[in-house]
Design a protein around this motif. Structure first.
Motif, PDB file in Angstrom:
ATOM      1  N   TYR A 175      55.465  41.318  34.322  1.00 49.61           N
ATOM      2  CA  TYR A 175      55.461  42.714  34.577  1.00 49.61           C
ATOM      3  C   TYR A 175      56.463  43.636  35.345  1.00 49.61           C
ATOM      4  CZ  TYR A 175      53.023  40.421  29.686  1.00 49.61           C
ATOM      5  OH  TYR A 175      53.210  39.868  28.807  1.00 49.61           O
ATOM      6  N   GLY A 176      56.078  43.011  36.365  1.00 49.17           N
ATOM      7  CA  GLY A 176      56.058  43.765  37.644  1.00 49.17           C
ATOM      8  C   GLY A 176      55.363  44.009  38.447  1.00 49.17           C
ATOM      9  N   GLU A 177      55.603  44.618  39.060  1.00 49.42           N
ATOM     10  CA  GLU A 177      55.018  44.632  40.941  1.00 49.42           C
ATOM     11  C   GLU A 177      54.001  46.365  39.929  1.00 49.42           C
ATOM     12  OE1 GLU A 177      56.550  44.548  44.592  1.00 49.42           O
ATOM     13  OE2 GLU A 177      56.463  46.657  44.455  1.00 49.42           O
ATOM     14  N   PHE A 178      52.808  46.134  40.214  1.00 51.44           N
ATOM     15  CA  PHE A 178      51.572  46.790  40.416  1.00 51.44           C
ATOM     16  C   PHE A 178      50.458  46.508  41.340  1.00 51.44           C
ATOM     17  CE2 PHE A 178      52.961  45.630  35.893  1.00 51.44           C
ATOM     18  CZ  PHE A 178      52.809  46.943  35.481  1.00 51.44           C
ATOM     19  N   TYR A 179      50.498  48.270  41.961  1.00 47.42           N
ATOM     20  CA  TYR A 179      49.212  48.397  42.903  1.00 47.42           C
ATOM     21  C   TYR A 179      48.116  48.392  42.636  1.00 47.42           C
ATOM     22  CZ  TYR A 179      53.791  49.377  45.535  1.00 47.42           C
ATOM     23  OH  TYR A 179      54.542  48.852  44.839  1.00 47.42           O
ATOM     24  N   LEU A 180      46.817  47.648  43.501  1.00 44.47           N
ATOM     25  CA  LEU A 180      45.293  47.676  42.595  1.00 44.47           C
ATOM     26  C   LEU A 180      44.468  49.142  43.239  1.00 44.47           C
ATOM     27  CD1 LEU A 180      43.976  44.245  43.440  1.00 44.47           C
ATOM     28  CD2 LEU A 180      44.743  45.559  40.945  1.00 44.47           C
ATOM     29  N   PHE A 181      43.429  49.039  42.507  1.00 48.84           N
ATOM     30  CA  PHE A 181      42.919  50.622  43.523  1.00 48.84           C
ATOM     31  C   PHE A 181      42.278  50.479  44.507  1.00 48.84           C
ATOM     32  CE2 PHE A 181      39.782  53.929  44.043  1.00 48.84           C
ATOM     33  CZ  PHE A 181      40.817  55.100  43.386  1.00 48.84           C
TER      34      PHE A 181
END
Length: 279
Positions: free
Chosen positions: A141-147
DNA sequence: TGACAGGAAAATA
DNA sequence: TATTTTCCTGTC
């Protein structure tokens, strides 16, 4: 998305957009929520909730716990009506909001950033922080950043922190990441209500409203009653309640007991759009 | 441009 | 202890 959970009287959309969480992305009709070391992707179709996770796998138990799906709205509504008969008109039987059980460490920072800020601004700050210090996760679904974790936050440079434009919240954030880590916040989460509140209030930038948000949305305290400007207006309109935030908080907890946190969601919806019939 | 939105902490009474 | 003032970024 082959994982499926049967749900009843639940709205994924409302649960994720009612202001209890800030880092949720909507893309092609699915909701994407970075959570711990996972990226959780969710979609609701009627009484079915579909999900899949990337990174660390999340099981049904964890998803249900995160979304408050073990709470029973029918039971809660009955409880509230019995306690406060006048409250029936405020209760929206089909609202579908559940109180989430989010990560406490992230939630402390989230609501510290929320002070005197609207949701889009809070979201922007938290996303900026995650992009600077959090781990990148690739998904279909794309690139995401973890907290980010506390160890990552301690590595932030001065100019990186400055770039977040936290304003007067910056000194609170600096002090927090210097003095606290996940373990300490988890410890606080295990204390009984009164001690929890007391310990949270020791954190600079955490006042009574933010403390109750943290307890309600990440520490399994459904009797917490965060009072913001809208709840203050609502409590005045509905009950003629006046006075300090502290007083209104106390009153809300006395009135609504074990489920004051859910009552607070109903009041929020009622005062912002429910009375005029919005959604 | 100036008014306004949004909580905590410090200052003050 | 209770009330007022200050703090910062952003939108309309």
């Amino acid at each position: 998305m082959q994982n499926k959970i049967a749900v009843k009287n639940f709205s994924l959309k409302r649960t994720l957009t009612c202001g209890q969480t800030f880092r949720v992305f909507k893309k092609n009709g699915v909701y994407i929520y970075p959570y711990g070391n996972s990226v959780l992707v969710m979609r609701q179709e009627g009484d079915s909730l579909f999900y899949e996770s990337f990174g660390e796998k999340l099981g049904e138990r964890e998803v249900k716990n995160l979304l408050g799906l073990n709470d029973d709205p029918d039971f809660i509504n009955k409880y509230l009506k019995k306690r406060v008969p006048d409250f029936s008109k405020v209760i929206n039987e089909t609202l579908g909001i559940r109180i989430m059980r989010q990560n406490p460490f992230e939630t402390v920072i989230s609501f510290m950033f929320s002070v005197q800020s609207a949701i889009p601004l809070i979201t922007r700050r938290l996303n900026a922080l995650s992009e600077i210090a959090g781990e990148t996760m690739q998904t279909p679904y794309g690139e995401f950043y973890l907290f980010p974790e506390s160890k990552d936050l301690r590595k932030l440079t001065d100019s990186e922190i400055k770039s977040l434009k936290l304003g007067f919240r910056e000194k609170w954030f600096r002090e927090f990441i210097e003095h606290y880590d996940e373990k300490e916040i988890e410890q606080i989460a295990r204390l009984p209500f009164a001690e929890k509140e007391k310990e949270l209030l020791k954190i600079k930038g955490v006042g009574i409203k933010v403390a109750h948000c943290i307890m309600l949305f990440s520490m399994n305290e459904l009797s917490a009653f965060p009072v913001d400007v809208w709840i203050k207006r609502g409590m005045k309109t509905l009950f003629g309640a006046d006075g300090s935030v502290k007083k209104i908080t106390q009153l809300g907890r006395e009135l609504f007991g074990d489920f004051a946190g859910y009552a607070q969601e109903y009041i929020y919806y009622y005062i912002r759009n429910g009375a005029e019939g919005g959604t």
